[in-house]
Motif scaffolding. Structure first.
Motif, PDB file in Angstrom:
ATOM      1  N   ILE A 132      31.256  34.061  48.829  1.00 28.03           N
ATOM      2  CA  ILE A 132      32.497  33.425  49.272  1.00 28.03           C
ATOM      3  C   ILE A 132      33.467  33.293  48.098  1.00 28.03           C
ATOM      4  O   ILE A 132      34.669  33.560  48.228  1.00 28.03           O
ATOM      5  N   LYS A 133      32.945  32.887  46.961  1.00 29.06           N
ATOM      6  CA  LYS A 133      33.786  32.773  45.767  1.00 29.06           C
ATOM      7  C   LYS A 133      34.414  34.128  45.432  1.00 29.06           C
ATOM      8  O   LYS A 133      35.603  34.217  45.114  1.00 29.06           O
ATOM      9  N   GLN A 134      33.612  35.195  45.502  1.00 32.43           N
ATOM     10  CA  GLN A 134      34.130  36.528  45.194  1.00 32.43           C
ATOM     11  C   GLN A 134      35.231  36.937  46.151  1.00 32.43           C
ATOM     12  O   GLN A 134      36.197  37.621  45.759  1.00 32.43           O
ATOM     13  N   SER A 135      35.155  36.516  47.404  1.00 31.63           N
ATOM     14  CA  SER A 135      36.204  36.868  48.366  1.00 31.63           C
ATOM     15  C   SER A 135      37.540  36.246  47.960  1.00 31.63           C
ATOM     16  O   SER A 135      38.602  36.856  48.148  1.00 31.63           O
ATOM     17  N   PHE A 136      37.505  35.037  47.399  1.00 32.84           N
ATOM     18  CA  PHE A 136      38.751  34.413  46.933  1.00 32.84           C
ATOM     19  C   PHE A 136      39.273  35.090  45.666  1.00 32.84           C
ATOM     20  O   PHE A 136      40.482  35.169  45.448  1.00 32.84           O
ATOM     21  N   ILE A 137      38.364  35.584  44.834  1.00 34.44           N
ATOM     22  CA  ILE A 137      38.794  36.331  43.645  1.00 34.44           C
ATOM     23  C   ILE A 137      39.542  37.585  44.064  1.00 34.44           C
ATOM     24  O   ILE A 137      40.580  37.940  43.496  1.00 34.44           O
ATOM     25  N   VAL A 138      39.028  38.252  45.093  1.00 28.95           N
ATOM     26  CA  VAL A 138      39.651  39.485  45.570  1.00 28.95           C
ATOM     27  C   VAL A 138      41.072  39.231  46.065  1.00 28.95           C
ATOM     28  O   VAL A 138      42.017  39.935  45.673  1.00 28.95           O
ATOM     29  N   VAL A 139      41.275  38.220  46.916  1.00 28.18           N
ATOM     30  CA  VAL A 139      42.618  37.981  47.461  1.00 28.18           C
ATOM     31  C   VAL A 139      43.543  37.403  46.387  1.00 28.18           C
ATOM     32  O   VAL A 139      44.764  37.625  46.424  1.00 28.18           O
ATOM     33  N   ASN A 140      43.002  36.674  45.430  1.00 27.43           N
ATOM     34  CA  ASN A 140      43.835  36.089  44.375  1.00 27.43           C
ATOM     35  C   ASN A 140      44.435  37.164  43.477  1.00 27.43           C
ATOM     36  O   ASN A 140      45.513  36.981  42.902  1.00 27.43           O
ATOM     37  N   GLU A 141      43.746  38.303  43.357  1.00 28.17           N
ATOM     38  CA  GLU A 141      44.218  39.383  42.484  1.00 28.17           C
ATOM     39  C   GLU A 141      45.291  40.239  43.136  1.00 28.17           C
ATOM     40  O   GLU A 141      45.904  41.073  42.475  1.00 28.17           O
ATOM     41  N   ASP A 142      45.531  40.029  44.421  1.00 25.13           N
ATOM     42  CA  ASP A 142      46.572  40.801  45.117  1.00 25.13           C
ATOM     43  C   ASP A 142      47.859  39.968  45.159  1.00 25.13           C
ATOM     44  O   ASP A 142      47.933  38.952  45.858  1.00 25.13           O
ATOM     45  N   LYS A 143      48.876  40.385  44.407  1.00 28.11           N
ATOM     46  CA  LYS A 143      50.118  39.618  44.293  1.00 28.11           C
ATOM     47  C   LYS A 143      50.897  39.545  45.603  1.00 28.11           C
ATOM     48  O   LYS A 143      51.798  38.705  45.750  1.00 28.11           O
ATOM     49  N   ASN A 144      50.580  40.418  46.549  1.00 25.38           N
ATOM     50  CA  ASN A 144      51.316  40.420  47.809  1.00 25.38           C
ATOM     51  C   ASN A 144      50.817  39.361  48.794  1.00 25.38           C
ATOM     52  O   ASN A 144      51.460  39.100  49.803  1.00 25.38           O
TER      53      ASN A 144
END
Length: 283
Positions: A132-144
């Motif tokens: 779950i933590k990794q899923s937030f890392i993924v979306v946080n890295e997308d500036k859009n």
């Protein structure tokens, strides 16, 4: 009535990166399979389908592969358990919670009581927290992406602006505190009687110490240089600085010496067996 669907909504006006989508969905697929496995089913027992994108949202639909009575409402359980895991991750405090406390926590979020045990057991016994933590890392890295919303069967369960992503990712993780046993090293002057001599490698010599045989390695470099020029034999006496480690036993309430830890740090005096005999003869 839809009872087996999770809807993921990526907020923002622009397009999201394809890697964001694929990595995020891959993580959620792993989450679903982890839940499925913990509930006693196999990967082949369910089908995971994703709808085409619609205004930044993707629908993950779960259904049983086989028409079995055993799997009746199975997809509902999986979806509800996933929703419970997400809510628990976002609302749980840093310290461990009991099952009863988790029940209260999730019931406030309208998670069915029968699902709570699943959430508790899966959260404690799998790596879902990291996923779950990794899923937030993924979306946080997308500036859009400006926010993340997740619905369960068209009912919102998560609505988080991007400004909170970093706090969720960097939140102090629960660390199990392991109390190390009390250990120390004692050093004192001791008199040892040589029983077995080893001149090669790092083999330990055998000594009699306070009436008991011990094995000890010799770390005194000055003494080691004397091995080629000085005679040693069984029965010789050494006066040394002897070190050994010990551990406190809580049950016995006393320290216990590690029998494999004896080390001679310094040889203060070497008295040969013949010297000892001569002294006895003179008396």
């Amino acid at each position: 009535m839809i009872n087996n669907q999770i809807t993921i909504k990526f907020g923002g006006d622009g397009n999201i990166k394809v890697d964001t989508l694929t990595e995020f969905l891959e993580i959620y697929k792993d989450l679903i399979y982890s839940i499925n496995n913990q509930l006693g089913y196999f990967s082949d027992d369910l089908i995971i389908e994703v709808s085409p994108p619609e205004k930044g949202s993707f629908k993950i639909k779960i259904s049983p592969k086989y028409e079995k009575i055993l799997l009746k409402s199975f997809e509902t359980i999986v979806v509800s358990t996933l929703a419970g895991l997400l809510l628990y991750y976002l609302t749980k405090p840093e310290e461990d919670k009991t099952l009863e406390e988790i029940k209260l926590l999730l019931e406030k979020q309208n998670i069915e009581p029968e699902i709570v045990n699943n959430v508790y057991n899966i959260y404690q016994n799998t790596s879902v927290e990291q996923k779950i933590k990794q899923s937030f890392i993924v979306v946080n890295e997308d500036k859009n992406i400006t926010d993340l919303k997740i619905d369960k069967n068209d009912k919102e369960i998560i609505n988080i602006p991007k400004s909170q992503f970093a706090n969720i990712i960097n939140r102090k993780e629960q660390i199990e505190i392991v109390h190390e046993p009390k250990k120390d090293i004692i050093r004192d002057e001791a008199t040892l009687v040589v029983k077995t001599i080893h001149f090669e490698g790092n083999a330990k010599w055998v000594f009699i110490f306070r009436g008991y045989p011990i094995k000890a390695s010799i770390k005194d470099s000055n003494f080691i240089t004397k091995l080629n020029s000085e005679a040693f034999m069984k029965g010789d006496t050494f006066k040394v600085i002897l070190a050994r480690s010990r551990t406190y036993d809580e049950d016995l309430q006393t320290y216990i010496v590690d029998q494999n830890s004896y080390v001679i740090e310094q040889v203060l005096e070497h008295t040969s067996k013949t010297d000892n005999q001569s002294r006895l003869d003179l008396k």
